[in-house]
Design an enzyme around this catalytic site. Structure first.
Site, PDB file in Angstrom:
ATOM      1  N   ASP A  88     -10.572   2.911  -3.123  1.00 22.43           N
ATOM      2  CA  ASP A  88     -11.216   1.702  -2.583  1.00 22.43           C
ATOM      3  C   ASP A  88     -12.665   1.542  -3.045  1.00 22.43           C
ATOM      4  O   ASP A  88     -13.436   2.486  -3.043  1.00 22.43           O
ATOM      5  CB  ASP A  88     -11.254   1.775  -1.059  1.00 22.43           C
ATOM      6  CG  ASP A  88      -9.877   1.676  -0.443  1.00 22.43           C
ATOM      7  OD1 ASP A  88      -8.882   1.655  -1.200  1.00 22.43           O
ATOM      8  OD2 ASP A  88      -9.801   1.624   0.791  1.00 22.43           O
ATOM      9  N   GLU A 112      -1.383   1.964  -4.966  1.00 20.27           N
ATOM     10  CA  GLU A 112      -1.336   3.411  -4.655  1.00 20.27           C
ATOM     11  C   GLU A 112      -2.540   4.101  -5.294  1.00 20.27           C
ATOM     12  O   GLU A 112      -2.523   5.284  -5.523  1.00 20.27           O
ATOM     13  CB  GLU A 112       0.025   4.023  -5.016  1.00 20.27           C
ATOM     14  CG  GLU A 112       0.494   3.858  -6.432  1.00 20.27           C
ATOM     15  CD  GLU A 112      -0.251   4.768  -7.394  1.00 20.27           C
ATOM     16  OE1 GLU A 112      -1.187   4.260  -8.086  1.00 20.27           O
ATOM     17  OE2 GLU A 112       0.091   5.968  -7.477  1.00 20.27           O
ATOM     18  N   TRP A 113      -3.576   3.320  -5.563  1.00 19.18           N
ATOM     19  CA  TRP A 113      -4.912   3.780  -5.977  1.00 19.18           C
ATOM     20  C   TRP A 113      -4.930   4.475  -7.346  1.00 19.18           C
ATOM     21  O   TRP A 113      -5.836   5.241  -7.642  1.00 19.18           O
ATOM     22  CB  TRP A 113      -5.511   4.704  -4.904  1.00 19.18           C
ATOM     23  CG  TRP A 113      -5.169   4.244  -3.529  1.00 19.18           C
ATOM     24  CD1 TRP A 113      -5.643   3.116  -2.923  1.00 19.18           C
ATOM     25  CD2 TRP A 113      -4.251   4.853  -2.599  1.00 19.18           C
ATOM     26  NE1 TRP A 113      -5.089   2.991  -1.674  1.00 19.18           N
ATOM     27  CE2 TRP A 113      -4.231   4.044  -1.446  1.00 19.18           C
ATOM     28  CE3 TRP A 113      -3.463   6.006  -2.644  1.00 19.18           C
ATOM     29  CZ2 TRP A 113      -3.430   4.349  -0.335  1.00 19.18           C
ATOM     30  CZ3 TRP A 113      -2.673   6.308  -1.533  1.00 19.18           C
ATOM     31  CH2 TRP A 113      -2.669   5.484  -0.399  1.00 19.18           C
ATOM     32  N   GLY A 114      -3.907   4.195  -8.168  1.00 16.74           N
ATOM     33  CA  GLY A 114      -3.913   4.749  -9.525  1.00 16.74           C
ATOM     34  C   GLY A 114      -3.563   6.224  -9.587  1.00 16.74           C
ATOM     35  O   GLY A 114      -3.727   6.856 -10.628  1.00 16.74           O
ATOM     36  N   ASP A 124       0.840  -1.204   0.000  1.00 14.46           N
ATOM     37  CA  ASP A 124       0.000   0.000   0.000  1.00 14.46           C
ATOM     38  C   ASP A 124       0.872   1.250   0.000  1.00 14.46           C
ATOM     39  O   ASP A 124       2.105   1.162   0.045  1.00 14.46           O
ATOM     40  CB  ASP A 124      -0.911  -0.080   1.238  1.00 14.46           C
ATOM     41  CG  ASP A 124      -2.302   0.465   0.970  1.00 14.46           C
ATOM     42  OD1 ASP A 124      -2.448   1.305   0.068  1.00 14.46           O
ATOM     43  OD2 ASP A 124      -3.237   0.059   1.677  1.00 14.46           O
TER      44      ASP A 124
END
Ligand code: GAL
Length: 489
Positions: free
Chosen positions: A283, A260-262, A225
């Site tokens: 998320d 890293e959520w894009g 993460d």
């Protein structure tokens, strides 16, 4: 069949055998392999396998392959035959010894959306049994991934990672052995900052000792993460590279997942580091909404990235929420600049039947990792039929490894086309609008010449040779077709 859905009922432990799961399996040279030759059908089953390289053996009753992969890179076609009282079937699985892991999108389970910070060894044992009893493992779901909060309050004095002493009293190695004994693989979670998103200790500065320890525990996958870490792309690439290098040298095949959520276009740099998949969005919540946390919003963002996916490198639009039906918690850490940790769980209404099967249709067409984050011991029949449908899973797992592309979004019906290894294609229609919609598309307009054979994947029905596809979709309903290659082509 659920009356309002064209969805074949699927009883994973009845009927003649069927083989499922990855048809191409990657493993690093000379490292341990644990792989279940996934098969449904009435028990007992008897497996006969030929072509397994020396060092690997199969349990003839469970199809679990274990041992050490060859030291030299290369491809080994393994012939798998499985039979039971009612019939027999066979297939070839390619064992690819080399650097690339996850040659098809990982299938599995993740603790986050159901258990959050309460994850424990007891939960893992229950889920492992649930994945076997529900038929998930036998349909191809292979990974059981611990997310945040498996950690002790602090590392050991020498810097080694430690599991939470009360929730994991026997440590992770014992847990991995339990999971492996059931033919499943164990995933773990860490963070490229000094803390994880939930505030446990992170991996930054401890990459080598962490990789080494994970390998000694028998860990098979790492989700890494990006909370409590610098904003810049350069820093992120450097931090992910350090962990990727540590994993590459740890002596075990550990799949690496960049999370890293894009935010820093990881699809442009993560594959070169050796990451097998990377989150493309924030998320997912238990919601069908068009927001950045809902199924439709997330799908739309991930659909734009088709060109970056391929065998061993996948766009990850986050977990499946199928099966939660509002029971699951929503992610409590929102990565908005700084992680926002909510001290409570928020419950949403969840997805209805049609929205659940549209969620899975879209994820399979996008060749997404399918990581269920619901409780396999509490699945309703419909949710089990959705999560385990072998023909839809086979589209996701197709060895060509292409992410489907959007053909049209006209008036709220998304049509996607995913080329398949057979030379044919999967075609999906998803009605994301609030209205009923009828559509008719010629196969020629989709580049599929002649009158090829067509199957309805959800209904598991052959529709015969066709020159067009015609659908009448209720609000939020999907249909998914598998079109055979043109005759003679
Ligand atoms: C988020 C991540 C989630 C989950 C959570 C754990 O950043 O996107 O999938 O891992 O952290 O704290």
């Amino acid at each position: 069949m659920a009356p309002h859905l064209r969805l074949a009922p699927f009883r994973p432990h009845e009927g003649p055998p069927e083989l499922h799961g990855a048809a191409r399996v990657g493993v690093r040279p000379g490292t341990e392999l644990i792989h279940t030759l996934a098969a449904t059908g009435e028990r007992p089953l008897a497996f006969r396998v030929s072509g397994l390289p020396a060092g690997l053996s199969v349990d003839p009753e469970t199809g679990i392959v274990r041992g050490t992969a060859p030291a030299a890179p290369g491809t080994h076609p393994v012939h798998v035959a499985v039979g039971n009282r009612l019939g027999a079937t066979s297939a070839t699985v390619e064992l690819v010894v080399g650097d690339a892991l996850a040659l098809t999108p990982p299938l599995g389970w993740n603790s986050w959306n159901v258990y959050g910070e309460t994850v424990s060894a007891g939960v893992v044992a229950r889920i492992a049994d649930g994945m076997v009893a529900s038929g998930m493992r036998d349909a191809g779901y292979a990974y059981l991934n611990l997310d945040d909060f498996w950690h002790a309050p602090a590392r050991a004095a020498d810097g080694r990672p430690l599991a939470h002493p009360e929730r994991f009293p026997d440590g992770i190695a014992a847990l991995a052995e339990e999971v492996h004994a059931r033919g499943l693989k164990l995933g773990i979670y860490s963070d490229a900052g000094h803390l994880t998103c939930g505030g446990c200790y992170g991996g930054y500065g401890h990459e080598a000792i962490d990789a080494e320890t994970y390998a000694s525990w028998g860990v098979d996958l790492l989700k890494y993460d990006y909370c409590h870490a610098p904003v810049s792309r350069e820093a992120a690439v450097a931090r992910y590279r350090t962990m990727a290098d540590a994993l590459a040298g740890c002596g075990r095949s550990i799949v690496f997942n960049v999370c890293e959520w894009g935010l820093r276009r990881p699809w442009e740099w993560a594959p070169e580091l050796g990451a097998a998949y990377w989150r493309t969005t924030p998320d997912i919540f238990d919601s069908f909404s068009y927001t950045f946390w809902g199924v439709r919003g997330i799908a739309r963002r991930n659909q734009a990235l088709a060109e970056y996916a391929g065998p061993g490198r996948w766009n990850d639009p986050d977990m499946l929420v199928v099966g939660n039906r509002g029971r699951g918690r929503v992610a409590s850490n929102l990565p908005v600049g700084r992680p926002l940790h909510l001290p409570f769980s928020v419950h949403l209404r969840g997805l209805d039947d049609r929205q659940s099967h549209t969620h899975l249709s879209l994820w399979a067409m996008m060749a997404a990792p399918l990581l269920a984050s619901s409780d396999p011991t509490e699945l309703s029949d419909v949710d089990r039929d959705i999560l385990l449908n072998p023909e839809v899973l086979a589209i996701d797992q197709d060895p060509l490894g292409q992410q489907g592309r959007v053909v049209t979004r006209r008036r709220g019906v998304w049509v996607m086309r995913k080329p398949l290894a057979s030379g044919g294609a999967a075609i999906s229609f998803s009605n994301v609008s609030p209205f009923r919609a009828r559509r008719r598309l010629s196969l020629a307009s989709l580049g599929l010449a002649g009158r090829p054979d067509v199957r309805d994947a959800w209904a598991r029905e052959s529709l015969g040779p066709l020159d067009h596809l015609e659908v009448d979709l209720a609000r939020h309903e999907s249909r998914v077709f598998v079109v055979a290659p043109p005759a003679g082509g």
